[in-house]
Write a protein that holds these residues in place. Sequence first.
Motif, PDB file in Angstrom:
ATOM      1  N   SER A  69       0.678  -0.954   0.199  1.00 31.63           N
ATOM      2  CA  SER A  69      -0.017  -0.146   0.211  1.00 31.63           C
ATOM      3  C   SER A  69       1.387   1.147   0.135  1.00 31.63           C
ATOM      4  CB  SER A  69      -0.427   0.285   1.028  1.00 31.63           C
ATOM      5  OG  SER A  69      -1.232   0.789   1.720  1.00 31.63           O
ATOM      6  N   GLY A  70       0.391   2.297  -0.955  1.00 35.77           N
ATOM      7  CA  GLY A  70       1.295   3.484  -0.889  1.00 35.77           C
ATOM      8  C   GLY A  70       1.202   4.668   0.855  1.00 35.77           C
ATOM      9  N   ILE A  71      -0.022   4.323   0.980  1.00 33.26           N
ATOM     10  CA  ILE A  71       0.817   4.725   2.698  1.00 33.26           C
ATOM     11  C   ILE A  71       1.050   4.303   3.263  1.00 33.26           C
ATOM     12  CG2 ILE A  71      -1.398   3.246   3.295  1.00 33.26           C
ATOM     13  CD1 ILE A  71      -0.860   7.696   4.325  1.00 33.26           C
TER      14      ILE A  71
ATOM     15  N   TYR B  95       4.451   5.737   5.443  1.00 33.88           N
ATOM     16  CA  TYR B  95       4.710   5.608   7.488  1.00 33.88           C
ATOM     17  C   TYR B  95       5.771   5.202   6.565  1.00 33.88           C
ATOM     18  CZ  TYR B  95       0.487   7.743   7.536  1.00 33.88           C
ATOM     19  OH  TYR B  95      -0.637   8.854   7.856  1.00 33.88           O
TER      20      TYR B  95
ATOM     21  N   SER C 200       7.988   8.150  -4.911  1.00 32.92           N
ATOM     22  CA  SER C 200       7.023   7.503  -5.926  1.00 32.92           C
ATOM     23  C   SER C 200       7.663   6.846  -6.985  1.00 32.92           C
ATOM     24  CB  SER C 200       6.207   8.628  -6.342  1.00 32.92           C
ATOM     25  OG  SER C 200       5.551   9.251  -5.375  1.00 32.92           O
TER      26      SER C 200
ATOM     27  N   TYR D  26      -1.698  11.422  -3.960  1.00 38.61           N
ATOM     28  CA  TYR D  26      -1.920  11.784  -3.070  1.00 38.61           C
ATOM     29  C   TYR D  26      -1.679  11.310  -1.415  1.00 38.61           C
ATOM     30  CZ  TYR D  26      -5.566  12.843   0.022  1.00 38.61           C
ATOM     31  OH  TYR D  26      -6.057  13.338   1.645  1.00 38.61           O
ATOM     32  N   ASP D  27      -1.873   9.590  -1.701  1.00 40.35           N
ATOM     33  CA  ASP D  27      -1.555   8.731  -0.373  1.00 40.35           C
ATOM     34  C   ASP D  27      -0.188   9.087   0.366  1.00 40.35           C
ATOM     35  OD1 ASP D  27      -0.605   7.882  -2.897  1.00 40.35           O
ATOM     36  OD2 ASP D  27      -1.668   5.807  -1.911  1.00 40.35           O
TER      37      ASP D  27
ATOM     38  N   VAL E 133       0.912  12.524   1.315  1.00 33.79           N
ATOM     39  CA  VAL E 133       0.406  12.473   3.053  1.00 33.79           C
ATOM     40  C   VAL E 133       0.976  11.362   3.798  1.00 33.79           C
ATOM     41  CG1 VAL E 133      -2.127  12.329   4.221  1.00 33.79           C
ATOM     42  CG2 VAL E 133      -1.885  12.976   1.988  1.00 33.79           C
ATOM     43  N   GLY E 134       1.678  10.679   3.705  1.00 38.09           N
ATOM     44  CA  GLY E 134       2.018   9.374   4.387  1.00 38.09           C
ATOM     45  C   GLY E 134       3.661  10.289   4.640  1.00 38.09           C
TER      46      GLY E 134
ATOM     47  N   ASN F 255       2.415  15.334   4.378  1.00 32.84           N
ATOM     48  CA  ASN F 255       1.463  15.897   4.500  1.00 32.84           C
ATOM     49  C   ASN F 255       1.565  17.487   4.124  1.00 32.84           C
ATOM     50  OD1 ASN F 255      -1.542  15.700   4.920  1.00 32.84           O
ATOM     51  ND2 ASN F 255      -0.705  16.405   7.237  1.00 32.84           N
TER      52      ASN F 255
END
Length: 297
Positions: free
Chosen positions: A122-124, A128, A169, A234-235, A238-239, A242
């Motif tokens: 998962s990207g998020i 993190y 990315s 986006y994700d 954000v992680g 933000n």
Amino acid sequence: MPPRPSTRPARRRRVDPIYALFLFPALALFTAFVVVPAVIGIFYSFTNYVGYGRWSFLGLRNYTTLFTDPNIIASYGFTLGFAAVTVVVAQVIALALAVALSRRIRFAAPLRSVFVIPMVISGIVVAYVFNYLFSNSLPALATAVGFHPLEQSILGNPDLAWLAIVIVSAWQTIPGALLVYTAGLTAISDDLYEASALDGASSWKQFRSITLPLIAGFIVINTVLGVKGYLGAYDVIVGLTNGGPGTATSSVAMTIFGGFTGGDYAYQMANATVFFIVTVVISVAQLLVTRGRTIRL
């Protein structure tokens, strides 16, 4: 004498109605959950609607304000620049890995499996994990070896935070591009390389004169898909940051979603409409530039 060709127009093959029956559910769902909400959102972009309650018609005021809003302009600048840099970095690395793994080397198959692991995470989660690495592990390592520029987290530096987003990315999207390039390289006959080697062609000349022309279609596919994905990033952002420090890494997608929950529904719907048009223009431009470069297997 050969028979004269018939001058009667060819009869159009009748389509079985059962195909329309199978198509209708998907078309109905797409219309209900994509087309209708999009049309409603575009309508509200001409109002002062905040997401609930009453609204009044404003005409083009939201759109004219967009082009003078420094935060909106900055988000477009970051998004377009980030997409351009990341697609180049990801495609170059993916193509280099694909060429290396297509050689007859030991453990090529296990290495291919290892390289595609980032694609299934998962990207998020990836964001993190890298957030911790950039904020803790990398500064600690830089301090230990005395490399002062990285002793502070680059995520807190407005001039360097975007590099972290590019790295993460690209790391996540390289496996997908690698698989596409591997498929393209597999389709090239070894006879071409053997013949060119007999003529004295170097490895670089083989790559430039044989490999690149024959995988041009695959490069087009990866570039188009890459730009599309990076424009909607986006994700990962954000992680990692933000949107910070400040708004230095705030993408268009983040700005739009933030407005939806912050009382700027109509204004950000206008932003979303403009962004949709920009994305379509970029996609059409890519198709026009790459027209005719089809995949030849």
